[in-house]
Design a protein around this motif. Structure first.
Motif, PDB file in Angstrom:
ATOM      1  N   SER A   2      48.004  38.552  42.486  1.00 56.52           N
ATOM      2  CA  SER A   2      47.770  40.014  41.760  1.00 56.52           C
ATOM      3  C   SER A   2      46.311  39.968  41.006  1.00 56.52           C
ATOM      4  CB  SER A   2      49.083  40.004  40.901  1.00 56.52           C
ATOM      5  OG  SER A   2      48.895  41.344  39.997  1.00 56.52           O
ATOM      6  N   ILE A   3      45.529  40.700  41.229  1.00 59.21           N
ATOM      7  CA  ILE A   3      44.138  40.720  40.848  1.00 59.21           C
ATOM      8  C   ILE A   3      43.958  41.479  39.588  1.00 59.21           C
ATOM      9  CG2 ILE A   3      41.696  40.938  41.321  1.00 59.21           C
ATOM     10  CD1 ILE A   3      42.926  38.754  42.629  1.00 59.21           C
ATOM     11  N   TYR A   4      43.606  40.791  38.648  1.00 59.40           N
ATOM     12  CA  TYR A   4      43.209  41.546  37.290  1.00 59.40           C
ATOM     13  C   TYR A   4      41.653  41.785  37.343  1.00 59.40           C
ATOM     14  CZ  TYR A   4      47.918  41.124  35.030  1.00 59.40           C
ATOM     15  OH  TYR A   4      49.162  41.171  35.173  1.00 59.40           O
ATOM     16  N   PHE A   5      41.112  42.935  37.351  1.00 55.33           N
ATOM     17  CA  PHE A   5      39.736  43.148  37.541  1.00 55.33           C
ATOM     18  C   PHE A   5      39.313  44.627  37.093  1.00 55.33           C
ATOM     19  CE2 PHE A   5      36.180  44.974  39.686  1.00 55.33           C
ATOM     20  CZ  PHE A   5      35.047  43.880  39.368  1.00 55.33           C
ATOM     21  N   GLU A   6      38.081  44.527  36.300  1.00 55.87           N
ATOM     22  CA  GLU A   6      37.713  45.831  35.731  1.00 55.87           C
ATOM     23  C   GLU A   6      36.210  45.392  35.613  1.00 55.87           C
ATOM     24  OE1 GLU A   6      38.105  45.132  30.867  1.00 55.87           O
ATOM     25  OE2 GLU A   6      39.632  46.120  31.987  1.00 55.87           O
ATOM     26  N   PRO A   7      35.405  46.342  36.222  1.00 49.21           N
ATOM     27  CA  PRO A   7      33.806  46.477  36.044  1.00 49.21           C
ATOM     28  C   PRO A   7      33.386  45.817  34.751  1.00 49.21           C
ATOM     29  CG  PRO A   7      34.774  48.370  37.365  1.00 49.21           C
ATOM     30  CD  PRO A   7      35.938  47.839  36.452  1.00 49.21           C
ATOM     31  N   HIS A   8      32.299  45.142  34.875  1.00 48.07           N
ATOM     32  CA  HIS A   8      31.711  44.919  33.403  1.00 48.07           C
ATOM     33  C   HIS A   8      30.306  44.308  33.784  1.00 48.07           C
ATOM     34  CE1 HIS A   8      32.996  40.735  34.463  1.00 48.07           C
ATOM     35  NE2 HIS A   8      32.523  40.453  33.516  1.00 48.07           N
ATOM     36  N   GLY A   9      29.575  43.940  32.780  1.00 52.79           N
ATOM     37  CA  GLY A   9      28.321  43.531  32.994  1.00 52.79           C
ATOM     38  C   GLY A   9      28.323  41.921  32.722  1.00 52.79           C
ATOM     39  N   LEU A  10      27.344  41.100  33.200  1.00 54.27           N
ATOM     40  CA  LEU A  10      27.171  39.834  33.077  1.00 54.27           C
ATOM     41  C   LEU A  10      27.008  39.475  31.710  1.00 54.27           C
ATOM     42  CD1 LEU A  10      26.859  36.799  34.590  1.00 54.27           C
ATOM     43  CD2 LEU A  10      24.483  37.162  34.291  1.00 54.27           C
TER      44      LEU A  10
END
Length: 388
Positions: free
Chosen positions: A36-44
């Motif tokens: 189950s992947i927890y992912f949200e776009p963000h910058g380095l």
């Protein structure tokens, strides 16, 4: 039913290297998951998400670029793997690129162009150990070859107050004072694009005066450059897969065997126009190499190359091998295979079409030669390279 691990991915999507990591993670969890992947776009450089401090997950894969992010991850007590390597003393296992073969590939490619002057353009020392290693290995190789290597690394972040324009002017001034022709390795594609822009500002011809080789092979950025930029593919999906594999073991209670793991070798060079040059004193040899690179995919033979020599055709093969370290036939094959690799990775052409466009008379013969030189079939190479 077995519990599905909950894994947070703190990996940006703005860079090809990071996107390659994600492809590797996706391949691992498809083969060994599900997760189950927890992912949200963000910058380095973004701060860690607020929810992470209270998150009750099982594992974290992160590109850790600041001490605050590291502290947040460590405070959770959740097993984690770093795939950035910017902070070398973290108590978090790291998996990344082995920069020694990356530097070797860049140096050998530019030395084969006949270049005798080299330089490295990178990031300020201390900002990222991996970029430091890349620079140090390249400089060492140049010095072992009997030459000197100029470097431009910019300024530390805390001292940096320059605008883009000012930094470009500094790089252009550095480029102007380098002996020509020169081969420049850059630490990554972002810096490579800057170097090519600075060459235009300094009115320096690329690749005739300055040949540029970068790292990471972001096809969008490399082809956006003028001229299109050669770059080394460091195989980030393999690193993403290995990092996910390690995290899987950590989530099962295992301890890491070592805290820092470097994987290699790179997949190879995507050769584009920024390194299409020659710096060879023997006019016949230079002409032969140029002719091969322009016509190898038309199915030419070594005898055709020899017959074109203006002086002493009978000695061209010997002089050619002395200059490049390989025969005329081997160079023809090398160029054809280089073209085939690009077609395999950047097009949807059938293998038979690629064989024809790369200059091989038959698809069967092409497949035999490709496997002999690369250790895998053309189809397998395409699958590995494109992570499909």
């Amino acid at each position: 039913m077995a519990k599905v691990p909950h894994v947070a991915l703190l990996i940006e999507t703005s860079r090809e290297y990071a996107r390659g990591l994600l492809r590797g993670v996706a391949r691992y969890q498809q083969e060994h998951g599900p997760w189950s992947i927890y992912f949200e776009p963000h910058g380095l450089d973004d701060a860690p998400p607020e929810w992470l401090t209270e998150w009750k997950g099982d594992g974290i894969l992160a590109r850790i670029n600041s001490q605050s992010t590291a502290d947040t991850i460590l405070s959770t007590g959740i097993p984690a793997v770093d795939v950035r390597g910017a902070l070398p003393d973290l108590n978090i296992p790291f998996i990344g690129v082995d920069n020694r073969p990356v530097a070797e590939l860049a140096y050998e490619h530019m030395r084969n162009l006949g270049l005798r002057h080299f330089a490295f353009c990178g990031t300020p020392r201390g900002e990222n150990p991996n970029q430091d290693f890349r620079c140090d290995y390249f400089v060492k190789l140049v010095e072992q070859g009997g030459q000197t290597c100029s470097t431009w690394l910019g300024e530390q972040q805390k001292q940096r107050a320059h605008t883009w324009e000012e930094q470009q002017q500094e790089i252009a001034a550095w480029l102007e004072q380098l002996p020509k022709p020169v081969g420049i390795m850059t630490c990554h594609d972002d810096r490579g694009q800057q170097v090519l822009d600075a060459c235009r500002r300094a009115d320096l011809s690329v690749p005739d005066e300055v040949a540029v080789m970068s790292v990471d092979n972001d096809p969008h950025l490399c082809n956006l450059c003028t001229p299109p930029m050669s770059s080394i593919d460091v195989n980030p999906s393999r690193i993403g897969f290995a990092a996910a594999e390690l995290l899987g073991r950590l989530m099962q209670g295992e301890q890491p065997e070592q805290m820092r793991t470097f994987l290699g070798p790179p997949r190879g060079i995507a050769a584009r126009r920024s390194t299409e040059m020659l710096a060879i004193d023997d006019g016949d040899v230079a002409d032969a190499i140029r002719y091969i690179r322009e016509h190898a995919t038309e199915g030419i033979r070594a005898s055709q190359v020899v017959s074109r020599a203006a002086k002493a055709p009978s000695t061209l093969e010997r002089r050619f091998k002395k200059t490049l370290g390989r025969t005329i036939k081997a160079e023809i094959t090398r160029v054809k295979l280089s073209r085939a690799r690009l077609l395999l990775t950047e097009t949807e052409y059938a293998i038979s079409t690629i064989a024809e466009r790369a200059g091989f008379a038959e698809a069967k013969y092409f497949c035999e030669v490709f496997r002999k030189h690369h250790g895998v079939t053309a189809t397998e190479y395409r699958r590995r390279f494109r992570d499909e």
